[in-house]
Design a protein around this motif. Structure first.
Motif, PDB file in Angstrom:
ATOM      1  N   VAL A   1       2.498   4.575  -4.495  1.00 55.68           N
ATOM      2  CA  VAL A   1       1.585   3.665  -5.195  1.00 55.68           C
ATOM      3  C   VAL A   1       1.152   2.546  -4.242  1.00 55.68           C
ATOM      4  O   VAL A   1      -0.028   2.194  -4.171  1.00 55.68           O
ATOM      5  CB  VAL A   1       2.231   3.108  -6.480  1.00 55.68           C
ATOM      6  N   HIS A   2       2.092   1.992  -3.483  1.00 55.67           N
ATOM      7  CA  HIS A   2       1.776   0.938  -2.517  1.00 55.67           C
ATOM      8  C   HIS A   2       0.757   1.445  -1.490  1.00 55.67           C
ATOM      9  O   HIS A   2      -0.258   0.786  -1.226  1.00 55.67           O
ATOM     10  CB  HIS A   2       3.065   0.476  -1.824  1.00 55.67           C
ATOM     11  N   GLU A   3       1.001   2.612  -0.922  1.00 57.34           N
ATOM     12  CA  GLU A   3       0.106   3.133   0.115  1.00 57.34           C
ATOM     13  C   GLU A   3      -1.268   3.474  -0.446  1.00 57.34           C
ATOM     14  O   GLU A   3      -2.283   3.247   0.220  1.00 57.34           O
ATOM     15  CB  GLU A   3       0.733   4.340   0.820  1.00 57.34           C
ATOM     16  N   PHE A   4      -1.328   4.007  -1.666  1.00 52.39           N
ATOM     17  CA  PHE A   4      -2.630   4.252  -2.279  1.00 52.39           C
ATOM     18  C   PHE A   4      -3.318   2.928  -2.619  1.00 52.39           C
ATOM     19  O   PHE A   4      -4.549   2.854  -2.628  1.00 52.39           O
ATOM     20  CB  PHE A   4      -2.515   5.175  -3.496  1.00 52.39           C
ATOM     21  N   GLY A   5      -2.553   1.888  -2.874  1.00 48.65           N
ATOM     22  CA  GLY A   5      -3.135   0.555  -3.025  1.00 48.65           C
ATOM     23  C   GLY A   5      -3.925   0.178  -1.785  1.00 48.65           C
ATOM     24  O   GLY A   5      -5.063  -0.294  -1.866  1.00 48.65           O
ATOM     25  N   HIS A   6      -3.323   0.422  -0.614  1.00 46.66           N
ATOM     26  CA  HIS A   6      -4.058   0.166   0.633  1.00 46.66           C
ATOM     27  C   HIS A   6      -5.309   1.040   0.703  1.00 46.66           C
ATOM     28  O   HIS A   6      -6.372   0.570   1.106  1.00 46.66           O
ATOM     29  CB  HIS A   6      -3.179   0.465   1.851  1.00 46.66           C
ATOM     30  N   ALA A   7      -5.165   2.300   0.314  1.00 45.04           N
ATOM     31  CA  ALA A   7      -6.291   3.237   0.425  1.00 45.04           C
ATOM     32  C   ALA A   7      -7.496   2.780  -0.404  1.00 45.04           C
ATOM     33  O   ALA A   7      -8.644   3.043  -0.025  1.00 45.04           O
ATOM     34  CB  ALA A   7      -5.853   4.637   0.007  1.00 45.04           C
TER      35      ALA A   7
ATOM     36  N   ALA B   1      -4.577  -5.387  -0.120  1.00 44.31           N
ATOM     37  CA  ALA B   1      -3.861  -5.897   1.049  1.00 44.31           C
ATOM     38  C   ALA B   1      -2.458  -6.339   0.628  1.00 44.31           C
ATOM     39  O   ALA B   1      -2.123  -6.355  -0.555  1.00 44.31           O
ATOM     40  CB  ALA B   1      -4.636  -7.063   1.644  1.00 44.31           C
ATOM     41  N   HIS B   2      -1.677  -6.726   1.608  1.00 45.74           N
ATOM     42  CA  HIS B   2      -0.303  -7.144   1.310  1.00 45.74           C
ATOM     43  C   HIS B   2      -0.276  -8.497   0.598  1.00 45.74           C
ATOM     44  O   HIS B   2      -0.828  -9.482   1.095  1.00 45.74           O
ATOM     45  CB  HIS B   2       0.514  -7.231   2.605  1.00 45.74           C
ATOM     46  N   GLU B   3       0.398  -8.529  -0.538  1.00 43.25           N
ATOM     47  CA  GLU B   3       0.448  -9.759  -1.330  1.00 43.25           C
ATOM     48  C   GLU B   3       1.256 -10.854  -0.637  1.00 43.25           C
ATOM     49  O   GLU B   3       0.932 -12.030  -0.770  1.00 43.25           O
ATOM     50  CB  GLU B   3       1.036  -9.462  -2.718  1.00 43.25           C
TER      51      GLU B   3
ATOM     52  N   HIS C   1       3.479  -6.327  -2.559  1.00 42.13           N
ATOM     53  CA  HIS C   1       4.359  -7.350  -1.969  1.00 42.13           C
ATOM     54  C   HIS C   1       5.560  -6.672  -1.337  1.00 42.13           C
ATOM     55  O   HIS C   1       6.169  -5.786  -1.925  1.00 42.13           O
ATOM     56  CB  HIS C   1       4.843  -8.294  -3.077  1.00 42.13           C
ATOM     57  N   TYR C   2       5.907  -7.088  -0.129  1.00 47.53           N
ATOM     58  CA  TYR C   2       7.149  -6.620   0.482  1.00 47.53           C
ATOM     59  C   TYR C   2       8.338  -7.234  -0.258  1.00 47.53           C
ATOM     60  O   TYR C   2       8.241  -8.325  -0.814  1.00 47.53           O
ATOM     61  CB  TYR C   2       7.247  -7.081   1.939  1.00 47.53           C
ATOM     62  N   TYR C   3       9.444  -6.540  -0.214  1.00 42.51           N
ATOM     63  CA  TYR C   3      10.713  -7.121  -0.637  1.00 42.51           C
ATOM     64  C   TYR C   3      10.987  -8.336   0.249  1.00 42.51           C
ATOM     65  O   TYR C   3      10.777  -8.289   1.464  1.00 42.51           O
ATOM     66  CB  TYR C   3      11.828  -6.081  -0.464  1.00 42.51           C
TER      67      TYR C   3
HETATM   68 ZN   LIG Z   1       1.691  -1.909   2.972  1.00 44.58          ZN
END
Ligand SMILES: [Zn+2]
Length: 122
Positions: free
Chosen positions: A20-26, A30-32, A88-90
């Protein structure tokens, strides 16, 4: 998209979260944690020590680009800071000056869904 660390033993929850995160980029997200309005109080020496060690072994420049340097406001469209975002990263609480971390977000947040709806209207 980088799924290089997936293997037969990767838990489904990690497969789903990362996909889901990677498709968010697609689709343009961007990174929160790099949001121009994020409120993370990084303890920078600890952040460098953490990410420049295994397993990441990032350079100082990579740590700056991937973790510390906020996006310029003119370069992004953003919501209010959303620590629940799948983008968002951990954040380990030991890496911040105020001891506030961000958990491993597993799904799209309400703001993620709202923002995606704005950039991809019906
Ligand atoms: Zn990312």
């Amino acid at each position: 998209m980088n799924f290089g660390w997936f293997n037969r033993n990767t838990p489904d929850s990690e497969l789903i979260r990362t996909t889901v995160h990677e498709f968010g980029h697609a689709i343009g997200l961007a990174h929160e944690h790099l949001s121009p309005v994020n409120t993370i109080k990084w303890d920078k020496p600890k952040v460098y020590a953490y990410y420049m060690s295994p397993p990441e072994n990032w350079t100082r420049q990579q740590v700056n680009e991937q973790v510390l340097n906020k996006y310029k406001p003119a370069d992004v469209r953003n919501t209010k800071y959303d620590p629940a975002s799948i983008m968002h990263y951990y954040v380990d609480p030991s890496l911040t000056l105020d001891g506030k971390g961000v958990g491993l977000n597993m799904t799209l947040s309400a703001k993620d869904k709202l923002f995606i709806g704005k950039i991809y209207p019906n």
